[in-house]
Design an enzyme around this catalytic site. Structure first.
Site, PDB file in Angstrom:
ATOM      1  CE  LYS A 183       9.118 -15.504 -16.541  1.00 17.05           C
ATOM      2  NZ  LYS A 183       8.489 -16.050 -15.302  1.00 17.05           N
ATOM      3  N   GLY A 221      11.908 -12.149 -15.630  1.00 20.36           N
ATOM      4  CA  GLY A 221      11.213 -11.023 -15.026  1.00 20.36           C
ATOM      5  C   GLY A 221      12.170  -9.883 -14.734  1.00 20.36           C
ATOM      6  CD  GLU A 259      -1.476  -6.856  -4.890  1.00 14.34           C
ATOM      7  OE1 GLU A 259      -1.181  -7.013  -3.665  1.00 14.34           O
ATOM      8  OE2 GLU A 259      -1.822  -7.780  -5.636  1.00 14.34           O
ATOM      9  CB  CYS A 293      -1.762 -10.466  -1.560  1.00 11.19           C
ATOM     10  SG  CYS A 293      -2.759  -9.811  -2.902  1.00 11.19           S
ATOM     11  CD  GLU A 392       1.691 -12.335   1.687  1.00 11.41           C
ATOM     12  OE1 GLU A 392       0.596 -11.889   1.310  1.00 11.41           O
ATOM     13  OE2 GLU A 392       2.759 -12.125   1.082  1.00 11.41           O
TER      14      GLU A 392
END
Length: 488
Positions: A183, A221, A259, A293, A392
């Site tokens: 997906k 998902g 991750e 990332c 982030e």
């Protein structure tokens, strides 16, 4: 065969290319804001069919027990994709907005060639380990450990490096003998859907082994995470979403690989070449507009050299303006969407309210009338407790922070919920090793060293995830261990 969709791309379910039950949704070029075409918009029923096909293929075929077939199919896929390299490169730049130079590395050629690494691993891996003889309870036995495929894998991937992350999941999963339902992110559906077209038309993958389900509906998902027919979920994305994936998978106790995010530190020691280090830090943070990332987004420099470091970094960023991703000289392209641009701009405004100084950038390029561009930005005047130093941002934004020596630099680097990547620059090997050993992070580059490779496991500590991707360690994420004993 041309890969360019005439109007829209299809789903790949049970070996067949099929339209989505929800119609289509637009694929937008982030550099121009123009609609490129449409992608198939899958429904929950489509995802259910894909999971059923993957389950049936795993349970009723020899795929999981035939490493030679798996290796052959992976090499077929690699060769077919490389045969379409020019077309896929153009489509990737258009859909992802990535600078074209990156398609010669992690945005296309690198991960496609990595399929060969996993094909080799399927053939060379020691699937059985002899533990020798033993006498438990006085009974002589011969024991061995057999490695077997985990089963059906649900792979949920983001938009920033779609080929890299898609193949980092499906490559080792297929090599291990699993079947897969992929997906991809709705921002970059073609990068996955066109791979599905190649699989269906140019390889010998048995029906149901690979299923690719594009959709604008993020709940698909979650459907992968909760469906009991899925044995393992492999997710790359934000930490917040990763927590939801893990919670969804808990009900059926499926294996989870995550991750997640990063806020990685670029540490400059007082014996480093400051100008070179700051130039590299600037280059890193603007690459693909900072949408990675593992990109280092906190620059830690000796306090006594702070002013000099700010000037050097500002000068480097001034030569790395956001530009057209089709231009071979562009390093910083657009952000993926208007939503992401708004997010980055909100963080820049937040830095100002927190008392930070915008040393360069901070806005939209004056020469860009369209596209989701943000200027490369350097923020100073804050400490590591500021939100822009802790959270982030996922844009071309670098926060420069002073440190008071090696131990303080390690402390600041570790003062983060994340632990994905990092870098250190210096001259003294012993001091560098102390920093590398002290920073709790999954990867570290020394003086510009590049760790990215098919055989290098990638992943993080703390909120940056669980498990490792790539390398033998990443391959083994998709395996189970079975102990077998026979009377001697």
């Amino acid at each position: 065969m041309s890969l360019r969709p005439a109007s829209s791309s299809d789903l790949l379910i049970d070996g067949k290319l099929t339209p989505g039950g929800g119609g289509t949704f637009d694929v937008v070029n982030p550099a121009t804001e123009e609609v490129l075409g449409q992608a198939a918009d899958a429904t929950a029923a489509d995802m259910d069919a894909a999971i059923a096909a993957a389950r049936l293929a795993f349970d009723t075929t020899d795929w999981s027990r035939d490493p030679a077939l798996r290796a052959r199919c992976l090499r077929q896929l690699r060769d077919a994709l490389l045969a379409h390299a020019d077309e896929l490169r153009e489509l990737t730049v258009a859909e992802v907005g990535c600078p074209v130079f990156l398609t010669h590395g992690p945005q296309f050629e690198g991960p496609v060639n990595d399929l060969g690494y996993f094909a080799d691993l399927a053939e060379s891996y020691e699937w059985t380990t002899d533990l020798g003889r033993a006498k438990p309870m006085g009974i002589k036995n011969v024991r061995e450990i057999r490695k077997e495929a985990a089963g059906v894998v649900g792979a949920i991937t983001p938009w920033n490096f779609p080929h890299q992350i898609n193949f980092a999941k499906i490559g080792p999963a297929l090599a291990a003998g699993c079947t897969v339902v992929l997906k991809p992110a709705p921002d970059t559906p073609w990068c996955a859907a066109l791979v599905g077209k190649v699989i269906a038309e140019e390889t010998d993958f048995p029906p149901g082994v690979v299923n690719i389900v594009t959709s604008s509906d993020h709940s698909l998902g979650a459907q992968l995470s909760t469906d009991p027919r899925v044995d393992l979920v492999s997710f790359t994305g934000s930490t917040a979403t990763g927590k939801k994936v893990m919670a969804g998978a808990a009900e059926s106790l499926k294996k989870v690989f995550l991750e997640l995010g990063g806020k990685s530190a670029f540490i400059v020691l007082d014996d480093a070449d400051l100008a070179s280090a700051c130039a590299m830090a600037a280059f890193n943070v603007v690459t693909h507009a900072g949408q990675g990332c593992a990109i280092t987004t906190r620059l830690l420099v000796p306090r006594e050299k702070l002013d000099e470091a700010i000037a050097a970094t500002r000068d480097s960023l001034s030569g790395l303006a956001a530009g057209d991703p089709t231009d071979a000289g562009t390093i910083c392209g657009p952000l993926i969407s208007a939503v992401q641009r708004d997010r980055v701009e909100a963080y820049i405004e937040l830095a100002k309210t927190e008392g930070g100084t915008i040393e360069i950038g901070g806005g939209r390029p004056a020469d860009k009338n369209s596209g989701f561009f943000v200027e490369p930005t350097l923020i100073s005047g804050l400490d590591n407790s500021a939100r822009v130093a802790q959270e982030e941002i996922f844009g071309p934004v670098l926060v420069i922070l002073p440190h008071d020596g090696d131990d303080d630099a390690i402390r600041i680097a570790n003062d983060s919920p994340y632990g994905l990547s990092g870098a250190v620059w210096g001259s003294d090997t012993a001091r560098i090793d102390k920093v590398v050993n002290g920073v709790r992070t999954g990867t570290m580059g020394i003086n510009g060293g590049i760790w990215y490779s098919a055989d290098v496991p990638f992943g993080g500590y703390k909120h940056s995830g669980i498990g490792r991707e790539m390398g033998v360690a990443g391959f083994e994420e998709y395996l189970e261990s079975k102990a077998v004993a026979t009377p001697a």
